[in-house]
Design an enzyme around this catalytic site. Structure first.
Site, PDB file in Angstrom:
ATOM      1  N   SER A  78     -25.711 -35.613  12.421  1.00  0.00           N
ATOM      2  CA  SER A  78     -25.444 -34.243  12.883  1.00  0.00           C
ATOM      3  C   SER A  78     -26.682 -33.606  13.509  1.00  0.00           C
ATOM      4  O   SER A  78     -27.094 -32.513  13.123  1.00  0.00           O
ATOM      5  CB  SER A  78     -24.927 -33.374  11.733  1.00  0.00           C
ATOM      6  OG  SER A  78     -23.610 -33.718  11.387  1.00  0.00           O
ATOM      7  N   TYR A  94     -14.251 -43.127   7.973  1.00  0.00           N
ATOM      8  CA  TYR A  94     -14.027 -42.457   9.255  1.00  0.00           C
ATOM      9  C   TYR A  94     -12.613 -42.751   9.744  1.00  0.00           C
ATOM     10  O   TYR A  94     -12.304 -43.865  10.180  1.00  0.00           O
ATOM     11  CB  TYR A  94     -15.050 -42.917  10.299  1.00  0.00           C
ATOM     12  CG  TYR A  94     -16.479 -42.520  10.002  1.00  0.00           C
ATOM     13  CD1 TYR A  94     -16.778 -41.551   9.048  1.00  0.00           C
ATOM     14  CD2 TYR A  94     -17.538 -43.121  10.673  1.00  0.00           C
ATOM     15  CE1 TYR A  94     -18.087 -41.185   8.773  1.00  0.00           C
ATOM     16  CE2 TYR A  94     -18.861 -42.752  10.415  1.00  0.00           C
ATOM     17  CZ  TYR A  94     -19.131 -41.792   9.458  1.00  0.00           C
ATOM     18  OH  TYR A  94     -20.437 -41.434   9.197  1.00  0.00           O
TER      19      TYR A  94
END
Length: 307
Positions: free
Chosen positions: A217, A52
Site C-alpha cells: 500500500s 486474494y
C-alpha cells in the site's frame, strides 16, 4: 529495470514488485494487458496470496500470462499463506502451510514458488512446526525461499531460531503518509506520539539482518482508507509532490514511489494498481533518485515533523 538481491537469497529481483491482489477484478483481456505491460518493462516479480479473491487472483494471473515452462523461467513468483478467511483465523500449522502451498501451485499452474511468505502473525504459532513445513517444501522443490509479512523483530527471531532457511523478506505497510517505522527512529527519546515505537524497530532490524522490506500500500493512507495522491485531504503534500514531479518530468505516482526507493534500506515496494499506464508510472520510479532535500521536503509536507 534495476534489480536488487532479495535478502540473503540468490534471487536477483526487480526493485519494484507487481502486486496481484486486485487481479480478481479483471477480465482475461485486461489481465493479459497488465501482465504484458509489466513484462515489457522488466517487472517480472509478481506478488500473490491465497486469500486474494480466495484464490481467484492466482487463477486469473496464470491464465493471463499463459503459464507454461518457458514463461515460468522468465518470471519470479511470490505468494503468501496463513490467513483462513472463512474461519477468520490465522494458521501457521504444518498441515495448513503444506495444504495452502499445494493450492497455490495448482492455481498458478507451476511446480514451485520462488518465495513463500507467512501472511500475518499467528498467535498460536509453533516455530518447530513451521520449520518442518518449510523443510518439506524446500526439499521437495515446491518453495525455494521463505519470508514473512507484517512481522516484528521478535516474531522473526522466534521463527528463525527453528528454521533451517533464512527469512529473506518482510512485507510491511509503508507510504509517505504511513511512515511510522521511519518516524519513530527520527524521534528517539522524544516526549511525543511520534516517538512511540510500534514495531520494535523493524526497519533497522531488517537492515541489520539482510531482510528485504517489501512495502505494501505505498500510495495509501490509514488502513485502506484511500490514496493520498490528488486527495484534497493532503494539499501540501500533493503540491510538493507535483512540484518535484514537474522537475523530473514524471507523474506524481512516480515520485511517491521513488520516495520509498530513495531510502537506503533498499526496499522493494509492491504496487497494487491494475491500470497498465499507472503501472508504467510506478516502474519509472526505479530511474528517479531524489535528493536528500527533496526526500525530507516530501516527508514534512505529509505532516511528519522533524524534532
Amino acid at each position: 529495470m534495476k534489480t536488487m538481491k532479495l535478502g540473503q537469497s540468490n534471487l536477483q529481483v526487480p526493485v519494484i514488485a507487481v502486486g496481484c491482489m486486485r487481479m480478481k477484478d479483471l477480465n482475461k483481456k485486461d489481465a493479459e494487458h497488465l501482465v504484458q505491460t509489466a513484462l515489457e518493462d522488466g517487472a517480472n516479480f509478481f506478488d500473490h496470496a491465497d486469500v486474494y479473491g480466495r484464490g481467484a487472483s492466482e487463477e486469473i494471473f496464470a491464465d493471463a500470462i499463459h503459464m507454461n515452462d518457458t514463461v515460468r523461467e522468465k518470471i519470479i513468483l511470490q505468494s503468501k499463506c496463513g490467513i483462513r478467511k472463512v474461519e477468520n483465523t490465522f494458521d501457521f500449522s504444518k498441515e495448513h502451510i503444506l495444504e495452502s502451498v499445494d493450492g497455490i501451485l495448482k492455481r498458478l499452474k507451476t511446480d514451485y514458488l520462488d518465495v513463500l511468505l507467512l501472511h500475518r502473525p499467528d498467535a498460536l504459532v509453533e516455530p518447530e512446526e513451521v520449520a518442518e513445513a518449510f523443510d518439506k517444501l524446500y526439499s521437495s522443490g515446491k518453495v525455494r525461499n521463505f519470508g514473512v509479512s507484517n512481522h516484528n523483530p521478535m516474531q522473526i527471531q522466534l521463527l528463525q531460531k527453528s528454521l533451517n532457511q533464512p527469512i529473506v523478506a518482510n512485507q510491511l505497510q509503508l507510504s509517505i503518509t504511513h511512515a511510522t517505522m521511519i518516524s519513530s527512529g527520527i524521534h528517539v527519546n522524544m516526549l511525543d506520539e511520534t516517538a512511540v515505537n510500534r514495531d520494535g524497530s523493524i526497519l533497522d532490524f531488517c537492515r541489520l539482518n539482510d531482510i528485504t522490506i517489501q512495502p505494501w500500500s505505498p500510495f495509501q493512507y490509514g488502513f485502506f482508507e484511500g490514496v493520498f495522491l490528488d486527495n484534497e485531504k493532503f494539499p501540501e503534500l500533493n503540491a510538493k509532490i507535483n512540484e518535484i514531479a514537474a522537475k523530473y518530468e514524471v507523474t506524481n505516482t512516480t515520485i511517491a514511489l521513488s520516495w520509498i526507493l530513495r531510502h537506503p534500506a533498499h526496499m522493494q515496494p509492491v504496487t497494487g494498481t491494475m491500470n497498465p499506464e499507472r503501472l508504467k508510472d510506478c516502474i519509472k520510479a526505479a530511474d528517479i533518485y531524489l535528493t536528500r532535500q527533496e526526500w525530507y521536503d516530501i516527508y514534512r509536507a505529509a505532516g511528519n515533523i522533524l524534532p
